[in-house]
Design an enzyme around this catalytic site. Structure first.
Site, PDB file in Angstrom:
ATOM      1  N   ALA A 157      24.787  -8.223 -16.263  1.00 46.41           N
ATOM      2  CA  ALA A 157      23.345  -7.941 -16.253  1.00 46.41           C
ATOM      3  C   ALA A 157      22.870  -7.576 -14.851  1.00 46.41           C
ATOM      4  CB  ALA A 157      22.563  -9.149 -16.762  1.00 46.41           C
ATOM      5  N   LYS A 158      23.731  -7.730 -13.855  1.00 44.51           N
ATOM      6  CA  LYS A 158      23.447  -7.328 -12.466  1.00 44.51           C
ATOM      7  C   LYS A 158      22.069  -7.799 -12.012  1.00 44.51           C
ATOM      8  CE  LYS A 158      26.726  -3.463 -12.462  1.00 44.51           C
ATOM      9  NZ  LYS A 158      27.152  -3.456 -13.874  1.00 44.51           N
ATOM     10  N   ARG A 159      21.753  -9.054 -12.281  1.00 45.84           N
ATOM     11  CA  ARG A 159      20.472  -9.584 -11.883  1.00 45.84           C
ATOM     12  C   ARG A 159      20.429  -9.790 -10.372  1.00 45.84           C
ATOM     13  NH1 ARG A 159      19.445  -7.889 -16.390  1.00 45.84           N
ATOM     14  NH2 ARG A 159      18.363  -9.093 -17.990  1.00 45.84           N
TER      15      ARG A 159
ATOM     16  N   ASP B 236      21.853  -0.536 -12.078  1.00 41.25           N
ATOM     17  CA  ASP B 236      23.139  -0.180 -12.651  1.00 41.25           C
ATOM     18  C   ASP B 236      23.275   1.327 -12.545  1.00 41.25           C
ATOM     19  OD1 ASP B 236      25.612  -0.286 -14.162  1.00 41.25           O
ATOM     20  OD2 ASP B 236      24.873  -2.177 -14.987  1.00 41.25           O
TER      21      ASP B 236
END
Lengths: 295, 295
Positions: free
Chosen positions: A103-105, B107
């Site tokens: 989720a690349k938070r 992303d």
């Protein structure tokens, strides 16, 4: 069942050991590539996608130790997509798979704590979350809690990532080296019995030259290595991500596994399982060939 | 109603012009700080939070041109929280507020396109999304679509952000300068009639020295300036974020506005409105005092 007190790196490495090969199947579903039979049975996109992913989990359980869900593929369907993702994570957990939520938070303070709660506030839930490093240590620490781990973006496999991450610092390091040193430093406080940290690193497989250097800078990080298969990296490219004992990295393939069927193949689940097994053999073979992990 | 073909910077600057002052109210709800009356009426946390936020929107509409939702505060309640957020965004839109979704997504490729769909795939939806810059241009472009805009993280207001973002590059720039140059370059392709881009920049208000330098590097970016109020920056600190004509920035305050009541105040909505008006006057006064925007 999962014991929350098990260190996440120990658990991940244990699962890899058990199945023999450090691979992860990336679950990045898109409606357009679902098998005809799934689309025919489920008109609603988000329902079709959930059904498909359930089949993929069934296919790869016992073949791969680990799956990685691409959160964006579910979030695009709003709260209904997020609810699907929650059910699929539970299902993966019940099948004994280690779950990474990609989720690349990235946020700080109380907002980062909220994101940590979002990802890790419930069992079953993901074991690992991908996080962005641009906010510094404050953006990483809140995720290192309670038996869960985080993979921090260090080196990504896209041209735009190159432009920023390879910039030379005045002290001779690249920007991604500085990020790696930060990750290694923070991660040192969270080492498991295996010798690896609950703070891992995302290192793109298409950057083998960088990977070798980053491996030295981050000896205690598990590398999550995307880019294998459809994104162009081959088995040899990923070897630089491993330590000499064959540990310390997990290689991800997504589209080349989960879409490895003809659209109208009713036995598509078997085709996905075959592709996952082929992926496992490719990585195992490359590691044997290079003497990586020969003990 | 919103016309999707209006450039998002033109729309934002128009709304600021109409209400007179470039402020944004940040909506970062936490259960522990809700008014007693709201908690008493709604036992379920996510329902209480939604009810509270609806009151905040009612309080600030007509006072501030813009609100910023902190996605993490809703995501922590899973799909139910995301559903609440969707309803609140619709409500803010119906009240005529410009909506920023502070989700700091980051992303590349098809995953970034999914995130763009998640944020912007429906009307009503947010007008702007915050995005992370570490993945480079490929992480920014997918969000610049269809009358919507993105604020890219350039300089954050936390100590960990300092450590990475102030590192000196071999060419004399700081890391955040390089990010600023990238943002300015990409944003140049998306300029509205107002002269501002649909790619803006997040520049923390606690970094006035940096802000002045970044203002010069990014003349066409609208700066989203968090850190005012509870995070410690005062009116004078934020002035460096504006261009000389008083445009080009929007200052955010969150906790100092939305929690500006005694816990047991039944008229808490009035207290929030008063705090929003005070915030507006502080910023307007500081700008007048410094001659910023005197035309």
């Amino acid at each position: 069942m999962v014991q929350p007190t098990v260190h996440p790196a120990d658990r991940l490495l244990g699962a890899i050991e058990e199945l023999g090969t450090p691979i992860c199947v990336g679950i990045d579903p898109v409606l357009e590539r679902l098998p005809s039979v799934v689309r025919a049975e489920h008109w609603e996109p988000v329902v079709a996608i959930e059904r498909f992913c359930a089949g993929v989990l069934q296919a790869v359980a016992g073949v791969a130790p680990c799956v990685k869900f691409q959160s964006a593929c579910f979030e695009r369907y709003g709260s209904a997509g997020v609810a699907s993702l929650e059910r699929l994570v539970s299902r993966a957990d019940a099948l004994g798979l280690i779950v990474i939520l990609d989720a690349k938070r990235g946020d700080i303070g109380v907002s980062a704590e909220h994101y940590a709660k979002a990802a890790f506030g419930h069992r079953p839930g993901p074991d690992w979350l991908t996080v962005n490093s641009y906010l510094g240590e404050d953006g990483l620490r809140p995720f290192l809690v309670d038996g869960r781990g985080a993979f921090a973006l260090v080196r990504t496999s896209n041209p735009g990532g190159d432009a920023l991450q390879t910039l030379a610092l005045a002290d001779g390091r690249a920007v991604s080296d500085a990020v790696a040193d930060m990750v290694a430093g923070v991660g040192r406080e969270w080492i498991g019995k295996s010798g690896y940290s609950s703070l891992g690193a995302v290192v793109g497989a298409t950057k083998a030259a960088d990977a070798a250097r980053l491996r030295l800078r981050m000896p205690q990080q598990v590398f999550l290595v995307p880019g294998y298969g459809a994104q162009g990296a081959g088995p040899a490219d990923v070897l630089a991500c491993f330590n000499a004992d064959g540990r310390g990295a997990i290689v991800t393939a997504s589209r080349s596994v989960i879409f490895a069927f003809e659209m109208d193949d009713a036995a598509w689940i078997n085709a996905v399982r075959t592709a996952a097994a082929r992926f496992r053999e490719e990585i195992a073979g490359a590691m044997r060939g290079a003497g990586v992990g020969a003990r």
